[in-house]
Design a protein around this motif. Sequence first.
Motif, PDB file in Angstrom:
ATOM      1  N   PHE A 124      27.576  42.638  34.085  1.00 59.02           N
ATOM      2  CA  PHE A 124      26.809  41.481  33.644  1.00 59.02           C
ATOM      3  C   PHE A 124      27.373  40.251  34.357  1.00 59.02           C
ATOM      4  N   ALA A 125      26.533  39.244  34.502  1.00 58.14           N
ATOM      5  CA  ALA A 125      26.877  38.018  35.232  1.00 58.14           C
ATOM      6  C   ALA A 125      26.955  38.263  36.733  1.00 58.14           C
ATOM      7  N   SER A 149      38.883  39.565  34.026  1.00 60.78           N
ATOM      8  CA  SER A 149      37.681  39.797  33.228  1.00 60.78           C
ATOM      9  C   SER A 149      36.429  39.578  34.056  1.00 60.78           C
ATOM     10  N   THR A 150      35.800  40.671  34.438  1.00 59.42           N
ATOM     11  CA  THR A 150      34.559  40.617  35.203  1.00 59.42           C
ATOM     12  C   THR A 150      33.536  41.548  34.556  1.00 59.42           C
ATOM     13  N   ALA A 151      33.407  41.431  33.222  1.00 57.36           N
ATOM     14  CA  ALA A 151      32.468  42.251  32.455  1.00 57.36           C
ATOM     15  C   ALA A 151      32.685  43.728  32.758  1.00 57.36           C
ATOM     16  N   CYS A 152      31.610  44.441  33.060  1.00 64.95           N
ATOM     17  CA  CYS A 152      31.681  45.889  33.243  1.00 64.95           C
ATOM     18  C   CYS A 152      32.451  46.289  34.502  1.00 64.95           C
ATOM     19  N   ALA A 153      32.831  45.326  35.327  1.00 67.16           N
ATOM     20  CA  ALA A 153      33.587  45.634  36.542  1.00 67.16           C
ATOM     21  C   ALA A 153      35.079  45.374  36.360  1.00 67.16           C
ATOM     22  N   SER A 154      35.506  44.971  35.164  1.00 64.45           N
ATOM     23  CA  SER A 154      36.888  44.506  34.956  1.00 64.45           C
ATOM     24  C   SER A 154      37.955  45.494  35.405  1.00 64.45           C
ATOM     25  N   GLY A 155      37.788  46.765  35.071  1.00 63.58           N
ATOM     26  CA  GLY A 155      38.805  47.757  35.430  1.00 63.58           C
ATOM     27  C   GLY A 155      38.932  47.908  36.939  1.00 63.58           C
ATOM     28  N   THR A 156      37.807  47.891  37.623  1.00 62.95           N
ATOM     29  CA  THR A 156      37.812  48.002  39.082  1.00 62.95           C
ATOM     30  C   THR A 156      38.411  46.745  39.709  1.00 62.95           C
ATOM     31  N   SER A 157      38.036  45.588  39.180  1.00 66.16           N
ATOM     32  CA  SER A 157      38.596  44.333  39.686  1.00 66.16           C
ATOM     33  C   SER A 157      40.109  44.315  39.514  1.00 66.16           C
ATOM     34  N   ALA A 158      40.587  44.791  38.364  1.00 63.57           N
ATOM     35  CA  ALA A 158      42.030  44.781  38.102  1.00 63.57           C
ATOM     36  C   ALA A 158      42.769  45.636  39.135  1.00 63.57           C
TER      37      ALA A 158
END
Lengths: 84, 414
Positions: free
Chosen positions: B401-402, B163-172
């Motif tokens: 965000f964050a 869970s990295t806000a709007c970056a979550s899919g890319t982080s995953a």
Amino acid sequence: MSKERVLAEFAEIVHEVAGIPVAEVQAGSHLRDDLDIDSLSLVEIMVAVEEKFGVATPDEIAADLETVSAVLDHIERNQPAGVL
Amino acid sequence: MRTYGRRVVITGQGAVTPVGLSVQDFWDALLAGRSGVGPIESFDTEGLPVTIAGEVKGFEPTDYMPRTVSRRIDKYAQFAVAAAMQAVEHAKIVVDDANTHRVGVLIGSGYGPTALVQSGTLTLDGRGHRALAPWLSAATSIDCAAGEVALRLGATGPSGAVSTACASGTSAVGEAMRMIQRGDVDAVIAGGADNSITSFDIGSTAMSRALSRRNDDPQRASRPFDKDRDGFVMAAGAGALVLEDAHSAERRGATILAEVVGYGATSDAYHPTAPHPEGLGARRAMQLALDDAGVPASAVDHINAHGTSTTLNDRTEAAAIRRVFGDHAPAIPITSVKSMTGHMIGAAGAVELIATVQTLLTGIVPPTINCDDPEDPGLDFTPHRPRQHDVKVAMSNSFGFAGHNATLVVRRYE
């Protein structure tokens, strides 16, 4: 409320919670083996039973309910006077 | 530079989006420049300052799972299961006794099961705790989608949420790549999902001043890199990709769609919602991904931008691209598919990576619609219409965000 009526109402609850066709919910059905009702669904079903029939089911009683007929007996035994 | 021996490839893709419920329908919509934004239909928006979103329409959960499962999980998780099932079918990968321990699941989400949290809270308030369904405890967690995907596939490698806000899919996807490179597993179903379109989501995000209020012109509301933009459009969806060790994929005769060659992740440590004004974290994420891939900036043929349509993101992202790519920047076709999908939050990065892979495969860059008056006229935002462009190496950006920043670099597999 007649036994048939209780079964019909219970079958409706099982259908709503677990998606089992009403006709498959028979007195002789085993909840887990025949109807594929898991522990979470059973809790949900017994909460609905309490709302519908006014019969509470403590966890230690729920643990022993393995068949539809056991549930129906439990409802019958504990239903508030005057409802049956 | 590369420090890992194993190469990681993409062998399957699945998508549930506001513009299409499969990868093909999604891609066709992008090339047609079709917007999926409209008035919110899933709840009454009376009194809210924002009344538009990119909702997923026509989705039937029972196409992908039994009703007994779908009724126990939030829609965000239903979308994730659907995208994952599509991706697995596309990859023709079979999870069985022989490989189950070597298959993992990583599904990112920014907000998770917000509709169930909201309805559960209202139930608790109105009828007390006994009215709460016993499955709510599991279904209101951020890892619920990953758990359900692992359960449905019988995948017993590591699973969880990023869970990295709007970056979550890319982080995953980036973290999944690392899991394979390290040798933890041979395959990961990776992606992201979100359906944060409740009155709470829209109300709170509107209060943060991040959402477009162009309620009377929904299809023109998401306008990344256009000077007249006034915020992002909340959207829903899911994207999932099957990532595999290249040798394993080749051994089983899989069709390889692309190679994931670089991942960079950084944090701004600057502000809860605003990006760093000079895009320091974003620049570093892009540079790290290039270094990880071992490719120079001049080798990048295409950038699938984060491009949210907020004032702050698009300005800093455009400037950051200038800084990282220098003289090469104007020659790179950049696109933001959020102009059509809206911002799918945790799903965005995964779905946009899928679009990037489609660009590698087809040589077509989808357009940034509504980009009438570009933020930086010297950059090529591929306005209005798709473009033929041969792409060997492409970058996909996600900034949240964050101050979470994540960048992936993918390459045609050769």
